[in-house]
Scaffold this active site. Sequence first.
Site, PDB file in Angstrom:
ATOM      1  N   LEU A  66       0.885  -1.162   0.000  1.00  0.00           N
ATOM      2  CA  LEU A  66       0.000   0.000   0.000  1.00  0.00           C
ATOM      3  C   LEU A  66       0.924   1.212   0.000  1.00  0.00           C
ATOM      4  O   LEU A  66       2.002   1.168   0.610  1.00  0.00           O
ATOM      5  CB  LEU A  66      -0.881   0.029   1.258  1.00  0.00           C
ATOM      6  CG  LEU A  66      -1.985  -1.021   1.367  1.00  0.00           C
ATOM      7  CD1 LEU A  66      -2.721  -0.882   2.700  1.00  0.00           C
ATOM      8  CD2 LEU A  66      -2.975  -0.920   0.215  1.00  0.00           C
ATOM      9  N   ASP A  67       0.509   2.302  -0.637  1.00  0.00           N
ATOM     10  CA  ASP A  67       1.325   3.518  -0.631  1.00  0.00           C
ATOM     11  C   ASP A  67       1.481   4.019   0.803  1.00  0.00           C
ATOM     12  O   ASP A  67       0.647   3.740   1.668  1.00  0.00           O
ATOM     13  CB  ASP A  67       0.662   4.617  -1.463  1.00  0.00           C
ATOM     14  CG  ASP A  67       0.543   4.217  -2.917  1.00  0.00           C
ATOM     15  OD1 ASP A  67       1.289   3.337  -3.356  1.00  0.00           O
ATOM     16  OD2 ASP A  67      -0.315   4.811  -3.602  1.00  0.00           O
ATOM     17  N   LYS A  68       2.516   4.836   1.005  1.00  0.00           N
ATOM     18  CA  LYS A  68       2.797   5.351   2.352  1.00  0.00           C
ATOM     19  C   LYS A  68       1.585   6.089   2.943  1.00  0.00           C
ATOM     20  O   LYS A  68       1.305   5.985   4.138  1.00  0.00           O
ATOM     21  CB  LYS A  68       4.008   6.290   2.242  1.00  0.00           C
ATOM     22  CG  LYS A  68       4.557   6.777   3.547  1.00  0.00           C
ATOM     23  CD  LYS A  68       5.880   7.485   3.296  1.00  0.00           C
ATOM     24  CE  LYS A  68       6.293   8.307   4.497  1.00  0.00           C
ATOM     25  NZ  LYS A  68       7.521   9.074   4.239  1.00  0.00           N
TER      26      LYS A  68
END
Length: 237
Positions: free
Chosen positions: A102-104
């Site tokens: 998942l993106d930051k």
Amino acid sequence: MRLDKFLTVTGTASRSEAAKAVRRGGVLVDGRAASSPAMQIDPDKCIVEYNGERVVYRQYTYIMLNKPQGVVSATDDGRDRTVLDLLPDKLQRLHLFPCGRLDKNTVGLMLITDNGGLSHRLLAPKSHVAKSYRFEAERVISDEDKMALEAGVYIAGGYLTKPARVELDEDRRYGVITITEGKYHQIKQMLEAVDNKILYLGRITFGPLVLDKALAEGEWRFLTDAEIEALESNGRN
Ligand code: URA
């Protein structure tokens, strides 16, 4: 298997904690205080209790985490905190890794495991594992944009996204999008393809797993037997 190894691989205790607990009489094997941390047990047959709690043997560990913002979904990162840093030390020793990314700044459901085979199968493009994300967009999503997102839009590298599902709230800036693939920044790129922008993204499902509403951001729990079985049958397809 040695008793202390059993307690380590189940994430119950470190080797030294296990030795101390055995000395205190805090570890029971089939109802009797264990004689030594080195004693041999059959992990599938013996009933082991650690400080009064039954320890169930599993070959693999499966954790559901509600990932908060600002944490990266990697095992090791020189700069940022990783999803593994959110787990207690005794679990950090188990060679766990996040299944997918998942993106930051994306929050929500992450599966963390040490089952490489299952993880590989769940992430393989041909498995078409569905993932749903709750989102907030900058602008209202028109019927035309919804149809385009569902049919497929072009993202980086001229890639045409596979069919997706978009369910919109009454306020059409909010909704749930379900995709069956996982290209880099896929949902952000899809919204950009229809001249919009993601302001919030939170994963709520991953294959058969549904984010447990009792988990606040940053909290985790072990998967239940039913969840593990559902994942395994999904990964077999
Ligand atoms: N799509 C994105 O853009 N970001 C994520 O973290 C997951 C899916």
